[in-house]
Design a protein around this motif. Structure first.
Motif, PDB file in Angstrom:
ATOM      1  N   LEU A  22      43.514  37.327  32.376  1.00 15.19           N
ATOM      2  CA  LEU A  22      42.127  37.489  32.791  1.00 15.19           C
ATOM      3  C   LEU A  22      41.472  38.486  31.839  1.00 15.19           C
ATOM      4  N   SER A  24      37.959  40.367  30.989  1.00 12.80           N
ATOM      5  CA  SER A  24      36.592  40.750  31.314  1.00 12.80           C
ATOM      6  C   SER A  24      35.921  41.166  30.021  1.00 12.80           C
ATOM      7  N   PHE A 217      35.292  38.483  40.409  1.00 12.65           N
ATOM      8  CA  PHE A 217      36.315  39.264  39.720  1.00 12.65           C
ATOM      9  C   PHE A 217      37.138  40.108  40.699  1.00 12.65           C
ATOM     10  N   ALA A 221      41.208  39.824  41.014  1.00 14.98           N
ATOM     11  CA  ALA A 221      42.073  41.008  40.988  1.00 14.98           C
ATOM     12  C   ALA A 221      43.236  40.878  41.961  1.00 14.98           C
ATOM     13  N   PHE A 225      47.426  38.110  37.457  1.00 19.50           N
ATOM     14  CA  PHE A 225      46.981  37.951  36.076  1.00 19.50           C
ATOM     15  C   PHE A 225      47.324  39.208  35.289  1.00 19.50           C
ATOM     16  N   SER A 227      45.511  41.573  33.163  1.00 16.54           N
ATOM     17  CA  SER A 227      44.071  41.813  33.045  1.00 16.54           C
ATOM     18  C   SER A 227      43.746  42.713  31.863  1.00 16.54           C
ATOM     19  N   TYR A 228      42.728  42.312  31.117  1.00 17.98           N
ATOM     20  CA  TYR A 228      42.286  43.072  29.952  1.00 17.98           C
ATOM     21  C   TYR A 228      40.769  43.158  29.955  1.00 17.98           C
ATOM     22  N   GLU A 229      40.267  44.182  29.289  1.00 22.17           N
ATOM     23  CA  GLU A 229      38.822  44.383  29.228  1.00 22.17           C
ATOM     24  C   GLU A 229      38.386  44.563  27.778  1.00 22.17           C
TER      25      GLU A 229
END
Length: 509
Positions: A22, A24, A217, A221, A225, A227-229
């Motif tokens: 995922l 963002s 989102f 959460a 996943f 998760s990265y931004e």
């Protein structure tokens, strides 16, 4: 040019991670570029007959992905819109297996009010009796995806087909997904064990009125996943990026040492824009903005935008008012319809322009056939509902896309109503006035807007505010015609440890 990106580690890990991912991705952060890089890595890992799919909301986005991917990916892969994916890969081939022989895969898709229903069972019955796939009366429910999920749950062949064909599914612009789409994609991940790569930005979710979920989102959460931004903004000047981060991405807000000159808050007390040309001229005279570069004024009410353009032009400037048209309202095929409207209403816009913009094959026979289909739209006598429906239906059939009746209706309104005329003329002019909806996906050297449109102190209009600020590449100017906005800026800065306002914005009284 930055020597080290604050999110470089995340960018590296995205490419190396082998799990469902995922991302963002903030505005201007290169989300399509990194998704295409990941697509190349994933497809090169495949040693059997499987492939990958990239799916998104619009034809424009699919063409952008194709264009970027063809430079680096040599193996075949699938790129489709969301609707095309569920129709072509699940519903049409497997509906009979799931619901019996009375359900045919050659159904027609209709969006008219006579084909709407309130429950999924009513929709299924209509499909069985009339061979017509309709839609819910409630536009926040998505029958296509409800049906696709029901089919894939019931049909073992459908499950086997997807798992044997695809290794990874890439999904773009996930912030615009509705609850039925989300449930469908999570079934692929959690029940079929397909690897999913999701990219999106909750800060740019401005289509909640048509079913997109504000908490999408938050729901993601809860799923498993990696998760990265991505926060580095390659579009905007660092001052502008930092100003946006203060409200929309606080962990990445920086207390800068330098005095800021590329974000300006300008005091303004005239509610009716009659004095705006004077204030605008002052900005020109003191070199705050450069008249020789792009200037886009974002005014989120059509009537306001029109008046601003009129006032400026009566004072010797040359601004074009670009109204928000019905086809700017987040339609699945909005980009295609906007280009078709350009072809229809702009004498200088040719068949070559149309084919280039939509990314279609420009071989002679393709050009000739598309021109044969749509050339009638150049004639004003053909701009009547019946003829437009006929032409768009033929074009959709030729291009292999689904264009709904509601979309055609909004196209008719856009090209037939004189009030929208300028939306399709002179769009290459440097000086424009438009709404934030019309500006989404675009970028400009200098952007001006008005605090009255953004109640961010009440946590309202946040997505619109973010889109507005991040359209600006070099300079962003907010006219302070609502003191609550200004006070909120100062208090938010103070809460984040910044007490010297000059390091966040330049104030002009």
């Amino acid at each position: 040019m930055r020597l080290e990106l604050v999110d470089q580690e995340a960018r590296n890990n995205i490419l190396e991670d082998d799990k469902s991912i995922l991302v963002s991705a903030s505005a201007g952060s290169g989300k399509t570029t990194i998704m295409v890089k990941k697509m190349g890595i994933e497809i090169n890992k495949i040693t059997d007959h499987r492939t990958i799919a990239a799916i998104t909301f619009t034809i424009r986005a699919t063409e952008e992905i194709k264009k970027k991917a063809q430079q680096s990916i040599k193996k075949p892969f699938v790129v489709m819109t969301n609707d095309s994916f569920v129709e072509n890969e699940i519903t049409r081939p497997f509906i009979r297996d799931a619901f019996g022989p009375e359900c045919l895969g050659d159904y027609s898709v209709e969006y008219g009010t006579q084909y709407k229903f309130t429950t999924a069972n009513q929709g299924l019955e209509q499909l069985k009796r009339k061979n017509i796939l309709g839609t819910f009366e409630d536009n926040k429910q998505n029958f296509k995806f409800k049906l696709a999920l029901a089919i894939i749950k019931k049909s073992v062949p459908a499950q086997e087909y997807l798992t044997s064909k695809y290794r990874t599914i890439f999904i773009d612009e996930y912030q615009d997904s509705d609850q039925d789409m989300h449930r469908f994609f999570m079934f692929l991940k959690n029940e079929l064990n397909l690897k999913i790569f999701i990219v999106g930005d909750s800060k740019q979710a401005i289509y909640m009125w048509r079913g997109a979920m504000s908490n999408i989102f938050e729901l993601l959460a809860k799923e498993k996943f990696s998760s990265y931004e991505l926060v580095t903004n390659f579009r905007c000047h660092k001052d502008i990026e930092n100003y946006a981060n203060l409200f929309h991405n606080p962990p990445y807000f920086e207390n800068q040492n330098d005095i800021v000159s590329n974000v300006i808050l300008k005091e303004y007390q005239n509610r009716h824009f009659t004095h705006f040309p004077i204030s605008f001229s002052q900005l020109i005279d003191d070199n705050t903005i450069d008249l020789n570069k792009e200037i886009t004024i974002i005014s989120n009410v059509n009537n306001d935008a029109k008046r601003i353009a009129e006032f400026l032009n009566s004072n010797g400037y040359d601004f074009v008012f670009i109204p928000r048209t019905p086809i700017d309202e987040g339609l699945p095929n909005g980009f295609l319809l906007k280009e078709l409207a350009m072809f229809t209403k702009n004498a200088a816009y040719t068949i070559y322009d149309f084919l280039e913009k939509i990314g279609n094959d420009e071989r002679t026979q393709t050009k000739a056939e598309v021109n044969r289909i749509i050339s009638g739209l150049k004639k004003s006598e053909n701009l009547v509902v019946g003829k437009i429906v006929e032409i768009i239906s033929s074009l959709a059939s030729y291009l292999g896309v689904k264009i709904g009746a509601e979309e055609i209706t909004k196209f008719c309104q856009s090209v037939c109503d004189p009030q929208f005329e300028m939306a399709f003329q002179m769009l290459d002019k440097k000086h424009k006035v438009m709404t934030v909806f019309a500006s989404k996906g675009l970028e400009f050297d200098q952007v001006i807007s008005f605090a009255r449109y953004y109640d961010i102190q009440n946590n309202e209009n946040m997505q619109n505010h973010y889109v507005c600020v991040t359209r600006a590449k070099e300079k962003f100017i907010m006219f302070i015609d609502k003191v609550e906005y200004y006070n909120h800026v100062l208090s938010t800065a103070s809460k984040n440890g910044l007490n010297d306002a000059g390091k966040l914005f330049r104030y002009i009284g």
